[in-house]
Design a protein around this motif. Structure first.
Motif, mmCIF file in Angstrom:
data_model
loop_
_atom_site.group_PDB
_atom_site.id
_atom_site.type_symbol
_atom_site.label_atom_id
_atom_site.label_comp_id
_atom_site.label_asym_id
_atom_site.label_seq_id
_atom_site.Cartn_x
_atom_site.Cartn_y
_atom_site.Cartn_z
ATOM 1 N N PHE A 120 15.118 -2.445 -4.939
ATOM 2 C CA PHE A 120 15.396 -3.260 -3.759
ATOM 3 C C PHE A 120 15.588 -4.739 -4.098
ATOM 4 N N GLY A 121 15.475 -5.066 -5.370
ATOM 5 C CA GLY A 121 15.761 -6.417 -5.824
ATOM 6 C C GLY A 121 14.860 -7.464 -5.201
ATOM 7 N N ALA A 122 15.473 -8.582 -4.796
ATOM 8 C CA ALA A 122 14.709 -9.739 -4.312
ATOM 9 C C ALA A 122 14.027 -9.476 -2.968
ATOM 10 N N ARG A 123 14.359 -8.385 -2.289
ATOM 11 C CA ARG A 123 13.678 -8.080 -1.018
ATOM 12 C C ARG A 123 12.256 -7.583 -1.237
ATOM 13 N N ALA A 124 11.908 -7.260 -2.478
ATOM 14 C CA ALA A 124 10.571 -6.724 -2.786
ATOM 15 C C ALA A 124 9.853 -7.662 -3.742
ATOM 16 N N ARG A 125 8.708 -8.203 -3.297
ATOM 17 C CA ARG A 125 7.893 -9.073 -4.144
ATOM 18 C C ARG A 125 6.443 -8.618 -4.051
ATOM 19 N N PHE A 126 5.754 -8.657 -5.195
ATOM 20 C CA PHE A 126 4.362 -8.206 -5.245
ATOM 21 C C PHE A 126 3.561 -9.168 -6.104
ATOM 22 N N GLU A 127 2.300 -9.379 -5.691
ATOM 23 C CA GLU A 127 1.432 -10.237 -6.481
ATOM 24 C C GLU A 127 -0.003 -9.730 -6.427
ATOM 25 N N GLU A 128 -0.769 -10.081 -7.451
ATOM 26 C CA GLU A 128 -2.191 -9.741 -7.501
ATOM 27 C C GLU A 128 -2.980 -10.759 -6.688
ATOM 28 N N VAL A 175 9.738 -7.198 1.847
ATOM 29 C CA VAL A 175 8.297 -6.970 1.754
ATOM 30 C C VAL A 175 7.675 -7.852 0.687
ATOM 31 N N HIS A 176 6.577 -8.508 1.049
ATOM 32 C CA HIS A 176 5.739 -9.244 0.105
ATOM 33 C C HIS A 176 4.396 -8.507 0.059
ATOM 34 N N SER A 195 -5.657 -4.909 -7.304
ATOM 35 C CA SER A 195 -5.534 -4.113 -8.527
ATOM 36 C C SER A 195 -4.255 -4.448 -9.294
ATOM 37 N N PRO A 196 -4.359 -4.978 -10.506
ATOM 38 C CA PRO A 196 -3.152 -5.244 -11.299
ATOM 39 C C PRO A 196 -2.322 -3.985 -11.557
ATOM 40 N N GLU A 197 -2.980 -2.857 -11.757
ATOM 41 C CA GLU A 197 -2.235 -1.625 -12.021
ATOM 42 C C GLU A 197 -1.466 -1.180 -10.783
ATOM 43 N N MET A 198 -2.063 -1.341 -9.615
ATOM 44 C CA MET A 198 -1.344 -1.004 -8.379
ATOM 45 C C MET A 198 -0.125 -1.914 -8.209
ATOM 46 N N VAL A 199 -0.281 -3.189 -8.478
ATOM 47 C CA VAL A 199 0.840 -4.121 -8.362
ATOM 48 C C VAL A 199 1.941 -3.754 -9.348
ATOM 49 N N ARG A 200 1.563 -3.386 -10.558
ATOM 50 C CA ARG A 200 2.565 -2.983 -11.552
ATOM 51 C C ARG A 200 3.359 -1.774 -11.050
ATOM 52 N N ARG A 201 2.659 -0.802 -10.492
ATOM 53 C CA ARG A 201 3.334 0.403 -9.992
ATOM 54 C C ARG A 201 4.216 0.087 -8.781
#
Length: 252
Positions: free
Chosen positions: A87-95, A67-68, A73-79
């Motif tokens: 899940f390690g490298a399978r999970a990436r999130f960005e603002e 999942v990318h 919301s920066p706070e949502m991305v942090r959470r």
């Protein structure tokens, strides 16, 4: 970032904790229904547009997707990063906004409870479709509005009074139409009922009117997808409907 997007970012930074704990957002059965409806095979590269605190991403990661996620919301991305860290490298999130995203291509894209916050639903869905490879899947899930214009206006006024970032809920038919206009084929629609507690729902919003006034307005009408039911203790149950729509990007 537009003025509306800046307001969205501030509002969801402020309500992130309550949003993450909200029963309607966390409901395991609803999240599993979304995973089942999307029908994505393990190993799918999934874009989560408006990922919030990672609840949807977590469900799809557990089902075997990568999942990318992107959110204003920066706070949502942090959470989301914290929730899905295991899940390690399978999970990436960005603002940021999906409209500006340069990642991909993905095998699928999903948005859950986002479209009623965007100013141009068609542009939002088209952006996701453009980031999905031919043959890929786009899924949209959102609250629905009544197809009757008068009832829809009553419902819309209440939603805006409770949350200044609300733009407009679409009817189930309008949501299908948006995916069709975005060029997606093989459209499937599923409607499912869900309930909200008025107090919990109101208290995590960004209201423009006092709670007592919104409560009075809620009890003064009803609409398909937004049916107030007073309880014996004086509280209110809101009987709602959400629509899940799935489409496929053509290969040719």
């Amino acid at each position: 970032m537009s003025d509306h997007d800046r307001e969205l970012s501030r509002a969801f930074d402020g309500q992130a904790e309550r949003f993450e704990r909200a029963p309607a957002q966390r409901d395991p059965a609803a999240l599993q229904e979304l995973v089942t409806f999307a029908a994505l095979p393990p190993g799918t590269r999934l874009l989560d547009a408006g990922c919030g605190p990672g609840l949807v991403a977590e469900a799809f990661l557990a089902a075997g997707s990568s999942v990318h996620g992107v959110d204003l919301s920066p706070e949502m991305v942090r959470r989301a990063r914290r929730r899905c860290d295991r899940f390690g490298a399978r999970a990436r999130f960005e603002e940021g906004s999906v409209l500006d995203l340069r990642a991909g291509p993905f095998d699928a894209a999903i948005s859950r409870l986002v479209i009623h916050h965007v100013e141009d639903p068609l542009a939002f869905v088209r952006a996701q479709a453009a980031l999905v490879a031919p043959g890929g899947v786009v899924v949209a899930c959102d609250h629905t509005a009544d197809p009757d214009p008068e009832r829809a206006r009553w419902h819309q006024a209440i939603e805006r009074a409770r949350d200044r970032t609300h733009v407009r809920s679409l009817s189930a038919g309008e949501l299908v139409d948006v995916l069709a206009r975005a060029g997606l084929h093989g459209l499937r629609l599923l409607e499912e009922p869900f309930e909200l507690d008025f107090d919990e729902w109101f208290d995590r919003g960004s209201p423009t009117l006092p709670k007592d006034e919104v409560r009075r307005r809620v009890l003064a009408g009803h609409a398909r997808g937004f049916e107030p039911v007073p309880r014996d203790d004086g509280s209110i149950t809101l009987r709602c409907v959400r629509a899940l729509v799935r489409g496929v990007r053509p290969r040719g």
